[in-house]
Each structure stands twice: as C-alpha cells, then as structure tokens.
Scaffold this active site. Structure first.
Site, PDB file in Angstrom:
ATOM      1  N   HIS A 158       7.966 -26.676  -1.309  1.00  0.00           N
ATOM      2  CA  HIS A 158       7.362 -27.768  -2.224  1.00  0.00           C
ATOM      3  C   HIS A 158       6.195 -27.449  -3.263  1.00  0.00           C
ATOM      4  O   HIS A 158       5.542 -28.240  -3.506  1.00  0.00           O
ATOM      5  CB  HIS A 158       6.825 -29.036  -1.153  1.00  0.00           C
ATOM      6  CG  HIS A 158       8.051 -29.387  -0.177  1.00  0.00           C
ATOM      7  ND1 HIS A 158       8.467 -30.686  -0.698  1.00  0.00           N
ATOM      8  CD2 HIS A 158       8.812 -28.771   0.671  1.00  0.00           C
ATOM      9  CE1 HIS A 158       9.468 -30.923   0.487  1.00  0.00           C
ATOM     10  NE2 HIS A 158       9.651 -29.658   1.197  1.00  0.00           N
ATOM     11  N   GLU A 206       0.690  -1.338  -0.276  1.00  0.00           N
ATOM     12  CA  GLU A 206       0.110  -0.162   0.099  1.00  0.00           C
ATOM     13  C   GLU A 206       0.809   1.216   0.129  1.00  0.00           C
ATOM     14  O   GLU A 206       0.472   2.132  -0.395  1.00  0.00           O
ATOM     15  CB  GLU A 206      -1.076  -0.118   1.292  1.00  0.00           C
ATOM     16  CG  GLU A 206      -2.225  -0.092   0.787  1.00  0.00           C
ATOM     17  CD  GLU A 206      -3.281   0.006   2.269  1.00  0.00           C
ATOM     18  OE1 GLU A 206      -4.429  -0.734   1.918  1.00  0.00           O
ATOM     19  OE2 GLU A 206      -3.053   0.318   3.078  1.00  0.00           O
ATOM     20  N   LYS A 227     -14.250  -0.047  -3.869  1.00  0.00           N
ATOM     21  CA  LYS A 227     -15.415   0.294  -3.171  1.00  0.00           C
ATOM     22  C   LYS A 227     -16.220   1.113  -4.086  1.00  0.00           C
ATOM     23  O   LYS A 227     -17.572   0.807  -3.834  1.00  0.00           O
ATOM     24  CB  LYS A 227     -14.963   1.230  -1.817  1.00  0.00           C
ATOM     25  CG  LYS A 227     -13.920   0.686  -1.059  1.00  0.00           C
ATOM     26  CD  LYS A 227     -13.544   1.468   0.284  1.00  0.00           C
ATOM     27  CE  LYS A 227     -12.414   1.161   1.133  1.00  0.00           C
ATOM     28  NZ  LYS A 227     -12.122   1.909   1.965  1.00  0.00           N
TER      29      LYS A 227
HETATM   30  O1  PA5 Z   1      -3.775   1.081   5.769  1.00  0.00           O
HETATM   31  C1  PA5 Z   1      -4.818   1.658   5.336  1.00  0.00           C
HETATM   32  O2  PA5 Z   1      -5.042   2.798   5.557  1.00  0.00           O
HETATM   33  C2  PA5 Z   1      -6.126   0.630   5.228  1.00  0.00           C
HETATM   34  O3  PA5 Z   1      -5.708  -0.911   5.057  1.00  0.00           O
HETATM   35  C3  PA5 Z   1      -7.032   0.500   6.352  1.00  0.00           C
HETATM   36  O4  PA5 Z   1      -6.279   0.159   7.452  1.00  0.00           O
HETATM   37  C4  PA5 Z   1      -8.167  -0.520   6.224  1.00  0.00           C
HETATM   38  O5  PA5 Z   1      -8.966   0.046   4.794  1.00  0.00           O
HETATM   39  C5  PA5 Z   1      -9.135  -0.370   7.201  1.00  0.00           C
HETATM   40  O6  PA5 Z   1      -9.727   0.990   7.229  1.00  0.00           O
HETATM   41  P1  PA5 Z   1     -10.435   1.413   8.738  1.00  0.00           P
HETATM   42  O7  PA5 Z   1      -9.746   1.417   9.598  1.00  0.00           O
HETATM   43  O8  PA5 Z   1     -10.989   2.906   8.355  1.00  0.00           O
HETATM   44  O9  PA5 Z   1     -11.926   0.631   8.667  1.00  0.00           O
END
Ligand code: PA5
Length: 447
Positions: free
Chosen positions: A310, A289, A424
């Site tokens: 394996h 990310e 989303k």
């Molecule tokens: O790193 C990030 O920002 C995302 O992976 C969020 O942690 C994830 O989408 C969960 O979001 P939230 O904590 O708003 O539910």
C-alpha cells in the site's frame, strides 16, 4: 535436514536457458576458496563453521549468564550497532510475541536496544523509561570504540550504578568484545564484568551465532541450542560436497548473480510476517556491507508485505525494471485465527468467513508474486517451515553462506567494510577530535 526450500522457477524464467547451470563451476570455485581459506578476506572466515564447532561449554556459560541477568533484571538493554546488534534483534523479534515488550508476564525481561543511533531524544526517553526499573546492560562492541555504542554505554552504566548500586551493576553489566583491546575490554576487566570474546576471525555482520547474538537471545528466553543446531544442519546442507542443484546457498547465490548480470541491480527482500522486519534489516547489512564495494554490488532493499504493497507496491509493479524480489515465506503460522462473520457484511468480505487468516495472507502472497512477475520482476521464494529457533538458525546460516559465495562471484572481498570509515572520519573532524586537526581544516573549507 533442511526446513528451508528455495524456489527459483519464477526467476530463472527471466534468464536464458542454462544460465544458472553454466555458473556451477564458478560457484564451486567460490565454495572451494571459502572452504580452503584462499579467498580475499580469508582472515574473517571464522563464521563458516561456528555453528558446528560451538562448544557445549560456551553454550552453558551463555545460558548461565543469561540466567543471572534474567533473575536480577526486569529489563535488559542491549547496546550495540550494525553487526553487534541487528542479528540479535532480528531473531528475538522473529520469535517473540509481537506485543512482548508490553506484556508484563514476569517470565521474561523486556529486551531493549540502544547504542544504535546518536539521537538525544532517544537516549533521554530511554533514561526516563529505565527510571525505577531493575535493568541490566549487555554492552556489545568488537572494536570497543564505536561512538554510538560507547555513548549509550556511558549513560547506561552511570544510571545502572546510581539506581542499582555499584555491586549489583557489576553483576548485571556484561561485555561482549575483543579479547584484549578497546574501551569495552578495558572497562570490563577493570570493573570485573562478566565478559565474552568476539573471535578475531568473525566480522560483525557474521557474528550472530557468537555470544553477540546468543546471549541476548538466551536472555529473551529462547533456545540457543536449537538455533545453533539449525545453523549447523544448514552448514551441512550448504557444504561444497552437496550437488549444485540441491545446495540452497549455491542456488541462491547463482540466481541473484545471474539476475545482476542481466541488469537487475536491486534485490528487494520481502516478508509477509511483521515479525521478520528486523530479519530484513539484518540481511540488508549482511549483503550491503559484504557486496557494495569497488563500484559493484546488488543494492539490498526490503519491504514488509502486505503492509508495503500500500506504499511501495506501485513502484515494484511498474517502476524501473532493475529489481528482483526475494520472498521469505513462512509455511505454517504458530497461531490460529479465522476470518470472522459480520452480520451486515458492509465490506463484502463474508465470502472469506471461516478461512484461516494465513490462507488469505498466502493468497495475497501468491497473487502478488504473479502480478510482480507479470510486471517484469523476477521472483525467488525462500520457504521456511515455521518461525522457531531451529528453522531460524537454518535461515541465518543459509543467508551467510549465500553471501560469502555471492561476494566472491562478484569478485569483491565480502568480509571487509572499508567504506564504513568515511563518515566517521568526517564526523570526528567536524567535532574536533584530537588527532584530526588536518581533516578538520580540510572539511571546514568544503562547507
Ligand atoms: O559488520 C561490521 O563490521 C559493522 O557493522 C560493525 O558490526 C559495527 O560497525 C559495530 O562495530 P563494533 O562491534 O566494533 O562496535
């Protein structure tokens, strides 16, 4: 003191001489930008000094809340996804007995995870499992609006209230969310749930050392003070003032960046301890990310070894030569099992009799390392002394700091994740969410 060493000798041998040294000015500039808050995404740098600045009051509050949950629950469900889930799971699994959740020792509650998928079967099976259990819920969402987590929390809250009564439910449901906004905050305030705040300046994937990770880890019975201390010590070991050659995060970031520039586009994180499976998952999110944007980024892949030798071993040994490997090697096991004798010796393994299983594992690791290097896969080795809270705290901060530096070397904003919104938007359009009418028409035309 650092309980983590990085060995890049079998990675730099793939690079021209002085490549790593020549990156020092860029690495130090990235460090300066992080430290001075002048880099892209500088409103999300709260993770950098979280460990050294965590107040004893916050730790005491987390421990006290964990005790309330431990005293009143035989099972605790942690609802969260991505950064609101993976860190806690990674650390709890790394520290737990592999069969912990099957052990009913009465000392520790069973810790389960939900809110990280939209599977009807999973949720139905969870509901069934929780029937007649004295369970509590930690609802974690920074935005407070994430579909997967909100869905699980609706179900869990209802079941908890029905099974345990409204008053007890209020005692055993805890929210970790934004200070002011989002559904999780509104519900927590309305119901009077105990709640913790996720700081505005800490993004999800960098939040494991906030209550997001610390509360579930404390509930599982682990020492969060030692964890935070390990992270704080690593913060010092990775500070910009530490010389480039001695700075583990700088060395890691520089080496992986140099390999990327040399055409190694995929980093495979490998461990030789099944307990580290979710550490791989946490790392994949952290680096994926943070770096995968603007058409750039090392693809973070992961394997559990020797298991995956394996299945994936063939590809790593002889597939496209665009990979490098980073191995997390745990120096000392916590247990003690010797290779047994067998009278018949049909498998021909009696020559190993009396050796520690870990010695065999280490020779598998070394043999694999040399084979992969011979096959053209550069190898970085991160050696950690053992799996305990302190050392894992160090590992966590090492990877976080390395990630911040790496992202800046790539010239991306390591602290945003604009791409996460795309699915989303389509999902809500397809489901006909109010406000998405235009997108719904457009997406239906594409099907
Ligand atoms: O790193 C990030 O920002 C995302 O992976 C969020 O942690 C994830 O989408 C969960 O979001 P939230 O904590 O708003 O539910």
């Amino acid at each position: 003191m650092s309980n983590i060493q990085i060995d890049s000798s079998k990675a730099v041998s793939f690079l021209s001489e002085n490549t790593i040294a020549s990156l020092e000015p860029r690495v130090k500039a990235a460090q300066k930008a992080l430290e001075e808050g002048t880099c892209p995404g500088n409103d999300f740098l709260g993770w950098m000094h979280l460990a050294s600045e965590t107040s004893p009051e916050l730790l005491a509050d987390i421990k006290e809340t964990a005790n309330v949950l431990r005293e009143n629950c035989d099972t605790i469900v942690v609802a969260g996804i991505g950064g609101s889930y993976l860190g806690a799971r990674a650390i709890i699994e790394a520290l737990s007995n592999s069969f912990q959740w099957l052990i009913n020792d009465g000392k520790n509650p069973v810790i389960l995870f939900a809110g990280n998928n939209i599977s009807e079967d999973y949720l139905s099976e969870l509901t069934l499992f929780l029937k007649n259990r004295k369970f509590g819920v930690i609802n974690i969402s920074k935005s407070g609006t994430t579909t997967e987590t909100a869905l699980a929390f609706r179900l869990l809250r209802k079941q908890c209230e029905e099974q345990r009564g409204i008053e007890t439910a209020r005692k055993v449901i805890v929210a970790i969310t934004d200070a002011k906004k989002g559904a999780a905050r509104t519900t927590a305030d309305k119901e009077g749930y105990k709640s913790f705040i996720i700081p505005d300046n800490v993004g999800g994937r960098f939040s494991v050392l906030t209550p997001v990770g610390l509360l579930p880890i404390a509930c599982a019975g682990f020492d969060i003070e030692a964890l935070v201390k390990g992270a704080a010590d690593m913060e010092r070991a990775c500070a910009p003032s530490v010389p480039f050659n001695e700075n583990p995060a700088e060395q890691y970031a520089a080496t992986r960046f140099a390999l990327y520039q040399a055409g190694k586009k995929i980093e495979i994180l490998a461990n030789y301890q099944p307990k580290l499976h979710f550490m791989n998952e946490w790392w994949k999110q952290l680096y994926g990310e943070s770096e995968g944007k603007d058409g750039k980024g090392i693809f973070p892949a992961a394997v559990d070894l020797t298991t995956d030798l394996h299945s994936m071993g063939q590809w790593i040994q002889e597939g496209e030569r665009t990979v490098f490997e980073t191995v997390i090697s745990v120096e000392n096991p916590n247990a003690n099992v010797l290779f047994p004798h067998d009278e018949e010796n049909l498998d021909g393994l009696n020559f190993l009799e009396g050796k520690h299983v870990d010695e065999v594992n280490k020779m598998a690791e070394l043999g694999t390392r040399l084979a992969h290097v011979d096959g053209g896969v550069p190898n970085l080795r991160i050696v950690m002394e053992k799996l305990d809270e302190y050392t894992i705290g160090q590992l966590i901060y090492f990877f976080e700091r390395g990630c911040g530096i790496s992202g800046l070397l790539l010239e991306v904003n390591p602290f945003n994740q604009p791409g996460v919104e795309a699915y989303k938007k389509n999902m809500f359009a397809l489901l006909g969410k109010p406000g998405y009418e235009n997108e719904t028409a457009a997406i239906k035309a594409r099907i």
